[in-house]
Every structure is written in C-alpha cells, then in structure tokens.
Design a protein around this motif. Structure first.
Motif, PDB file in Angstrom:
ATOM      1  N   PHE A 183       0.822  -1.193   0.000  1.00  0.00           N
ATOM      2  CA  PHE A 183       0.000   0.000   0.000  1.00  0.00           C
ATOM      3  C   PHE A 183       0.867   1.260   0.000  1.00  0.00           C
ATOM      4  CE2 PHE A 183      -3.255   2.886   1.748  1.00  0.00           C
ATOM      5  CZ  PHE A 183      -4.278   2.593   0.847  1.00  0.00           C
ATOM      6  N   SER A 184       1.974   1.193   0.737  1.00  0.00           N
ATOM      7  CA  SER A 184       2.901   2.336   0.775  1.00  0.00           C
ATOM      8  C   SER A 184       3.477   2.601  -0.598  1.00  0.00           C
ATOM      9  CB  SER A 184       4.059   2.070   1.743  1.00  0.00           C
ATOM     10  OG  SER A 184       3.565   1.886   3.025  1.00  0.00           O
ATOM     11  N   ILE A 237       1.068   7.250  -6.331  1.00  0.00           N
ATOM     12  CA  ILE A 237      -0.148   8.063  -6.462  1.00  0.00           C
ATOM     13  C   ILE A 237       0.115   9.490  -5.962  1.00  0.00           C
ATOM     14  CG2 ILE A 237      -2.529   8.377  -5.616  1.00  0.00           C
ATOM     15  CD1 ILE A 237      -2.543   5.967  -7.293  1.00  0.00           C
ATOM     16  N   GLY A 238       0.806   9.587  -4.867  1.00  0.00           N
ATOM     17  CA  GLY A 238       1.068  10.895  -4.245  1.00  0.00           C
ATOM     18  C   GLY A 238       1.895  11.786  -5.140  1.00  0.00           C
ATOM     19  N   LYS A 239       2.700  11.141  -5.997  1.00  0.00           N
ATOM     20  CA  LYS A 239       3.560  11.947  -6.867  1.00  0.00           C
ATOM     21  C   LYS A 239       2.816  12.423  -8.112  1.00  0.00           C
ATOM     22  CE  LYS A 239       8.008  10.047  -5.569  1.00  0.00           C
ATOM     23  NZ  LYS A 239       8.829   8.877  -5.832  1.00  0.00           N
ATOM     24  N   VAL A 244      -3.652  16.204 -10.608  1.00  0.00           N
ATOM     25  CA  VAL A 244      -4.844  16.307  -9.762  1.00  0.00           C
ATOM     26  C   VAL A 244      -4.669  15.385  -8.567  1.00  0.00           C
ATOM     27  CG1 VAL A 244      -7.374  16.272  -9.785  1.00  0.00           C
ATOM     28  CG2 VAL A 244      -6.094  16.451 -11.949  1.00  0.00           C
ATOM     29  N   HIS A 245      -5.229  15.755  -7.452  1.00  0.00           N
ATOM     30  CA  HIS A 245      -5.142  14.891  -6.292  1.00  0.00           C
ATOM     31  C   HIS A 245      -6.013  13.665  -6.494  1.00  0.00           C
ATOM     32  CE1 HIS A 245      -4.904  13.494  -2.222  1.00  0.00           C
ATOM     33  NE2 HIS A 245      -6.241  13.454  -2.146  1.00  0.00           N
ATOM     34  N   VAL A 246      -5.505  12.537  -6.121  1.00  0.00           N
ATOM     35  CA  VAL A 246      -6.255  11.294  -6.264  1.00  0.00           C
ATOM     36  C   VAL A 246      -6.648  10.810  -4.869  1.00  0.00           C
ATOM     37  CG1 VAL A 246      -6.180   8.913  -7.051  1.00  0.00           C
ATOM     38  CG2 VAL A 246      -5.038  10.692  -8.379  1.00  0.00           C
ATOM     39  N   THR A 247      -7.950  10.603  -4.661  1.00  0.00           N
ATOM     40  CA  THR A 247      -8.407  10.094  -3.381  1.00  0.00           C
ATOM     41  C   THR A 247      -8.299   8.576  -3.382  1.00  0.00           C
ATOM     42  OG1 THR A 247      -9.973  11.893  -3.318  1.00  0.00           O
ATOM     43  CG2 THR A 247     -10.319  10.122  -1.728  1.00  0.00           C
TER      44      THR A 247
END
Lengths: 611, 203
Positions: free
Chosen positions: A48-49, A55-57, A61-64
């Motif tokens: 998950f990390s 994803i964080g990079k 757009v921000h991804v939830t």
C-alpha cells in the motif's frame, strides 16, 4: 438530396468521431478504491505504501484513495463474501470511483464477480496475480494489472544454491487451500521436486512443526509458504509464524516474500510488495488520466532476488553463488562502515604515530651512528695526538730503552772478559746472564708499552686504577721533565681508585695536561714544578689535579683553553687540551682549569668511580 | 793504590753491571742509588777517584749534584752517563766542568778510556795542587820584608829600584833576595817568577 446525404453522413461521422474522441479522452473521477485480502500485516502495508507513493507523486490532480482490507486468509465463505459485498455497496454508494485496484487472486475473483452489480464500466487493475491465477480468472479485456511470476521452481533453485548437494526440501505452510498467494505451488510440486525428497509440513500444529524442523536431515532446506494459524485456533501474521519456526529450525529457510527475510528467512526470489504497489499505481494513474484499460497490457514484475546477510553467514553461503542481481539485506556494516570518521581518525592517528615512530627510530639510528662516528673520530684524533706527543717524548722513550740496553752491553762485555780469563767465575757469569735476560725483558716491556700507547686502538672500557695510570705516566714523563729542568711531584691516593675507562686514553689525558704545564713554564727561570694529586672526591668520584708554577692562564682565556685549536704556544696545535676534555667527557667525567692563588695554573678532572 | 769510582744511578741493574765491569778493570767501586747518599758520605778527595753520574735520578738530579759538589770544593772528575742526551743538559754539565757526557749504552772500552783520562787529569791536578800547596807553605815561611822583596822582584824591579822603594840599601835587598830564593828553593829569577805566577801573586 445528393448533397444532404453526404451532409448527414458527415454529421454522423463527426458525432462518431466526437464520441470516440470523448471515449478516448474521457477523464475519470480521481479517486480509487483499493481492495486487498490483507490481515493487516506488513506485506500489505508495504504494498500500500508503494502504491501511495506513486499516487502521491501524481502531479496534475489529487487522487483520493479508499482502501478495504478483506482479511481473506482468516475469513471466507459465501456468507462472508455476501456481507462484504453488501457492506461495500452501501459504503461507497454515491462515491465517484475512477478505478478499482484489487490485490491478490482472491480479491480479484470477488471484484470480478461483483463488478456488474457494483462497478459497471469502472476499470479494474489487479495486482499480484500469477499467470495461473490469470488463466483461471480470465479477466475481461478492460481489466489489466500486475502479474507476478512466483513459481515454486524458483524457491527450489534457491534452496539448491544455499545448500550444495540438496537432497530434501521441506515445505512448511498452511493447508494449500487456505493459502491465498502460494496456492499454486501444490500443482507445481510434483514436477519441480523430481529427484528430491519432499517433506510436506502443511496444515500442521505449530508445536509439531517446531519440533520437526529442529531435527531435519543435513542437505535439506525449508521452503516456507505462509502460516496464518497454529492449527489450534490461534492466528498469526505469517511473518510472526515464520519467526517461531526459524527459532527452532536446524536448516536454512527459503522464503518468497520480502517481509519474510527479517524473521529468519535466508532469502529467495521474493515478492516485493512496494514494487507491486508501485506498478499497480502506475497503471491505475494512466487509466485515471484517460487511457483505455484495453490498451494497457498487464505488466510482469514485483519479484526480486533478495537475501538475508546474517543467515547467509550462518549457513556459510558465499555471495558469489547467489543469482545475478541479488540484493543483500541486513548486512552488518563493517567496523569501518559503521564508524567511518572514528576509523579514519584512528587510521590517521596510527599513521601519524607510525610515522613518528619511524622518525624516532631513524633519528635514534642516526644518533647512534653519529655517536659511533664521533667516538671513532675521537679515537683517531687521540691517536694523532699521541703520536705528536710521543715525538716530544722521544727523550723519555730513549732513556727508558737505553737504560736496560746499557746494562746489557756492560754485562755482556764483562762476561766476555771473564770467560777470556784463565779461571772464570762461572757462578758470576750465570748471574750476569740472568741480569742480561731480565734487562732484555725490560727493554721489550718498554717497546710493548710504547706500541700500546701508539696503537690505533678502539675505545676499550676496562676496570683501571687511577693511581697506576698516574704513576706510570709520571714515570714516563720524568726524563722529559728533567731535561726541561722541571720537578715532577706525584701525590697518589692511599688506596686504589678504580674507574671504568680506557687506560691509554686516560694516560693520554694526564700526559697532555703535564706536557701542557711544562710548556707553560718555558719562560720561568727557576723553580719549575708540576704537582699531580689524586684523591677521593666524595665517595663516588675521584678528583685529579695537575698544577704548575707557571704564569697561570689569562683570566679571559680560562674558558677557552679546552677549545679545539686554541693555543698560546708558538708551535702548539691546540688539540692537546681539547682531546683531554673529549676523553674525559667520554668517560662521563668533568674537566676544568683554574688559576692558583700563589701563581700557576691547575687543571682538574673528576671521574666516576666504579660502584 | 787503585782508584775508586763512585757510581750514582737509580737503576739497580745498571749499578750492578757497571760495578762488575769496573771491578774487573781493577777499580774500587762505590755505588749510590741517589745523589743524597753520595752527599751523606762524601768521597775522599785525596785519593784518585772519579764520579760516574746519571742525569735522571730521583730527588736531586745529576747536574744539581754536580753543582753541590762544586760548592763543597770537590775536584773529583765527574763523568755523566745518561740514557738520553739533550743538548741543554749537556751544555750545562760541560760548562760546569764535567769531564765527559756519555750516552748509554756505551762500550766499556770507551767508558774505561774516559775514566782513565779523567783519573789521569785528576792525578795531574792533584800533583799540581800538592806542589802549589808546598809552594804556599814555603811562601808562608817568608818574613814580611822578604815577601815585600819577593813581590817587587818578580814584577821585574831591579835591586836598586827595590831598595829605593823600600827605603833601604841595594846590598840589603840582595841579601833578602838571596834568602827568598833559598827559602823557595829556586835557583833563578825565572823560576821565582813562575812560582809567583802559579800562586797567583802577579794579578
């Protein structure tokens, strides 16, 4: 009409193009639901990390990210699945989900089943399915993801690497059916293990396993799949179970997940959860950004050869035999690596110290050489000085030799005459011959002494009596003194005064001092006198003085008389006194000059007595 | 009567050797290890003798002893015999009247020759001294007037001049002169002058 038809066709075409363009460029909602089969262990946490990191990079757009752990290793069955479906359906009703990420074969199976009901048209990205899983699940074309290749064959190969001559593999794990990741090994077992003994410890009680792994035959290796329960009702995360087994095992344990290294696995071709997560995230992002999942083929990856350094050490496995590109974990840093600066400092200090020691040794060597050289020079100079003095003392030598020679000649002639007579007195002739013999020896002794004095002898330390040295030297000088009308007077000490030194050189000191005194009195018309005195100084040293009745030393020259080449004489070289001082210093003594109250000069020297 | 040789040498071996040799040559020998011992027991000047003296002897040196003996009025010939000859010592000794200065080792022929010469010279000297002593005794016998006449006559004064000097007659002077010649046992004026000269009366 003709014109309308093409117009219609054009419009239809345009719409179709637009639609297709819209379909291709369709931006999906930027939120994903990650479903895994986790029980909350570190494996899924790392996966998950890895996913989150990618994803964080994502820049635009921000991804939830929503996450559900289905805990499928501990729970299962139709009712559970239905409950889960209902729960998820209700929970995410009204949420815009752009893509589903399903981790593991079990989860993916469920997701595919639920898709029509819950997530129609929403792309699915699977992670950590192997090829057999893919073949079994037959995902539709718009489902893509990360395929990991994790055959039992790889683990067996690793076992053969870490145990040369391997003949037995021991499979330790839960019942094959309960396994979610390594289930397929069961089917592989018969082919892969050909030629090897196989001990299957599958679905057994932890206590039994621990007992049995402690008594495994040599040339065997354990291959650990996963254990979630002890078979008696207690559940563990599989890495905890591995730790318990590793504690008891007498053979190395080959593992197939990165998280199994730390608890005691020796290593293997392992699932690397962070890598799997990252791969899945990359695909997911592409889909979210508008790519069609049908156009993204599943990617292979997520396993890596990783080994546990302390275990390699324990089982004496050389790094060079490991598969190419193997990563070694938990390598104990070497001392230098761990204490880099301290090591550098210590090395530098040692280097400096070694340098210093070398320097000191070198200096010591040089000093020793210099001392030897200086002693050699002194000996040579002393020899030259003795030669010079001896020529001055030729009168003494002549006298010393002529005395016995005179007696010999006279005696010989007497004997000759007596033999020529009618009635020679043989008794007296015998006496005469004995005298001749004795005088001859005396002459020989003079020569021997002189040769000793003139010989270029190395510095030789012996036990000597100062009284003897003085007496002999004064005797040697008596002729010279008499010729120069100088009275010689020697006052020796009552007992022997023993010092350690070179007899010839000490004689030379006395000789130089006396000759110097006699030279100093050349201009004195009468009462020329040289007095030598020896006495005990303070119990630990002897003091010797040579005083004269000359004019004394000018007060401003008192400090200079021992300097080399300092002379007040017309024909002096100025080396006599300087050699005297050199010799006395070499004997650890002291030498100095002073003027006497009643005129005249006195030279003193002290020498340490032998204990 | 054989001459006596006095040997002063600190070297016992040499003393023995030289004593043997000199005795063999017929001399009487006295040996002394130091100068002081010779001084303590001075040789008889009236007998024929010779001193063999070493230069380097402990205490008083050979040349020092020579000077001391000279002061004591000794006329015994001194032959220096040394292990080593240095010019200053030699010059000093010879100036002080040494008979000879020899260096050891020396052949006995040469040594004996030197000793013989020294003894002969000493004998002559002794003879001479004896004669002088006799003459001095004769002169001592002269009366005051006779001594006056003797003094004037040997200085070549004629009888008349002498008579005039003494305030008497030529005849009286002749009588005194005759008396003097009688007493001094000479027969001519020439002999008389010789006597006066040898006694040092003409200075």
């Amino acid at each position: 009409m003709i014109r309308t038809i093409p117009l219609k066709a054009l419009i239809v075409g345009l719409i179709a193009m637009l639609a297709s363009a819209c379909l291709a460029q369709e931006m999906r909602p930027h939120s994903i639901l990650v479903l895994d089969q986790s029980d909350g262990g570190p494996f899924y946490h790392q996966l998950f990390s890895g996913l989150r990191e990618v994803i964080g990079k994502h820049s635009d757009v921000h991804v939830t990210v929503y996450n559900e752990s289905l805990d499928m290793s501990r729970f299962g069955g139709k009712a559970y699945e239905d409950t889960l479906k209902r729960y998820i359906k209700e929970k995410y009703q009204g949420k815009q989900i752009g893509a589903i990420v399903s981790v593991g074969a079990g989860t993916t199976g469920l997701v595919l089943n639920w898709r029509d009901e819950l997530w129609t048209g929403i792309p699915i990205v699977f992670a950590m399915l192997d090829e057999l899983d893919v073949a079994r699940l037959k995902p539709p074309p718009d489902v893509t993801g990360v395929i990991v290749r994790l055959p039992l064959a790889d683990s067996v190969k690793v076992a053969q690497t870490v145990v040369p001559g391997l003949d037995t593999i021991v499979l330790v794990g839960d019942d094959w059916d309960r396994l979610v990741v390594f289930r397929n090994w069961k089917d592989e077992l018969s082919t892969v293990a050909a030629g090897l003994q196989v001990i299957e410890m599958v679905g057994q009680k932890m206590s039994d396993i621990r007992k049995r792994v402690a008594e495994l035959p040599p040339r065997s290796a354990i291959i650990y799949s996963s254990i979630f329960s002890d078979g008696e009702g207690a559940f563990y995360p599989p890495f905890v179970a591995l730790g318990m087994i590793a504690e008891a095992a007498n053979r190395p344990i080959v593992v197939a997940a990165e998280t199994f290294l730390a608890p005691g696995g020796i290593g293997g071709i392992v699932l690397t959860p962070s890598l799997i997560g990252a791969n899945a995230a990359t695909i997911t992002l592409r889909i979210l950004d508008g790519e069609r999942p049908e156009q993204i083929p599943p990617v292979h990856g997520g396993v890596k050869p990783i080994f546990n350094w302390p275990q390699l050490q324990r089982w004496n496995v050389s790094e060079t035999t490991l598969p190419e590109g193997s990563e070694i974990r938990f390598r104990e840093p070497t001392f230098v690596e761990r204490y880099r600066w301290q090591s550098l400092a210590i090395a530098a200090a040692l280097l400096v110290q070694a340098g210093l020691i070398m320097f000191l040794l070198h200096e010591r060597h040089m000093r020793h050489d210099a001392e030897v050289e200086s002693q050699k020079r002194m000996t040579e100079l002393a020899h030259v000085n003795r030669q010079a003095t001896t020529s001055e003392l030729s009168s003494s030598i002549a006298h010393e030799l002529n005395q016995p020679l005179g007696s010999i000649l006279t005696n010989a002639e007497t004997a000759e005459l007596m033999l020529a007579s009618d009635n020679p007195d043989l008794g007296e002739i015998r006496e005469i011959l004995a005298d001749i013999k004795r005088d001859d020896q005396r002459a020989g002794e003079v020569i021997r002494r002189l040769r000793g004095f003139l010989k270029r002898t190395p510095f030789e330390i012996r036990d000597i009596d100062l009284n003897e040295i003085m007496s002999e030297t004064f005797k040697f000088l008596s002729v010279q003194a008499s010729a120069r009308n100088v009275a010689l007077d020697l006052q020796i000490a009552p007992g022997a005064l023993r010092v350690r030194g070179d007899a010839i050189q000490l004689q030379q000191v006395v000789l130089n001092l006396v000759v110097n005194s006699m030279d100093a009195m050349t201009a004195v018309p009468y009462g020329r006198r040289v007095i030598g005195r020896i006495k005990l100084n303070d119990g630990s040293s002897a003091a010797i003085s040579i005083s004269d009745s000359g004019p004394g030393i000018p007060p401003d020259k008192l400090g200079k008389v021992f300097d080399p080449f300092f002379t007040t004489k017309d024909q002096g070289m100025g080396i006599g006194l300087s050699i005297a001082r050199t010799i006395i210093l070499a004997h650890k003594g002291q030498i100095w000059a002073e003027n006497l109250n009643n005129g005249g000069a006195a030279f003193h020297f002290t020498l340490p007595l032998t204990a | 009567m054989s001459a006596r040789i006095y040997v002063v040498d600190d070297d016992a071996s040499f003393r023995t050797a030289i004593e043997r040799r000199l005795k063999l040559a017929g001399y009487q020998v006295a040996t002394y290890p130091s100068a002081q011992q010779l001084l303590d027991c001075l040789p008889d000047e009236n007998e024929p003798g010779c001193i063999l003296l070493d230069v380097q002897i402990p205490g008083m040196s050979g040349p020092d002893l020579q000077g001391r003996l000279h002061e004591l009025g000794s006329v015994l010939p001194i032959v220096f015999l040394t292990g080593y000859t240095d010019t200053p010592t030699t010059v000093r000794a010879v100036k002080a009247g040494a008979e000879d200065f020899l260096t050891k080792p020396i052949g006995s022929e040469q040594l004996l020759g030197v000793i013989e010469r020294a003894l002969a010279r000493h004998a002559t000297e002794r003879c001479e001294r004896q004669k002088l002593a006799e003459m001095r005794a004769l002169v001592a016998d002269l009366t005051a007037r006779e001594r006056q006449v003797f003094g004037l006559v040997v200085r070549g004064k004629l009888n008349k001049q002498t008579a005039h000097d003494l305030g008497t007659t030529e005849r009286t002077i002749k009588a005194h002169r005759h008396q003097v010649m009688e007493k001094l046992k000479v027969r001519s004026l020439a002999e008389l002058v010789t006597v006066a000269e040898r006694l040092g009366l003409l200075d």
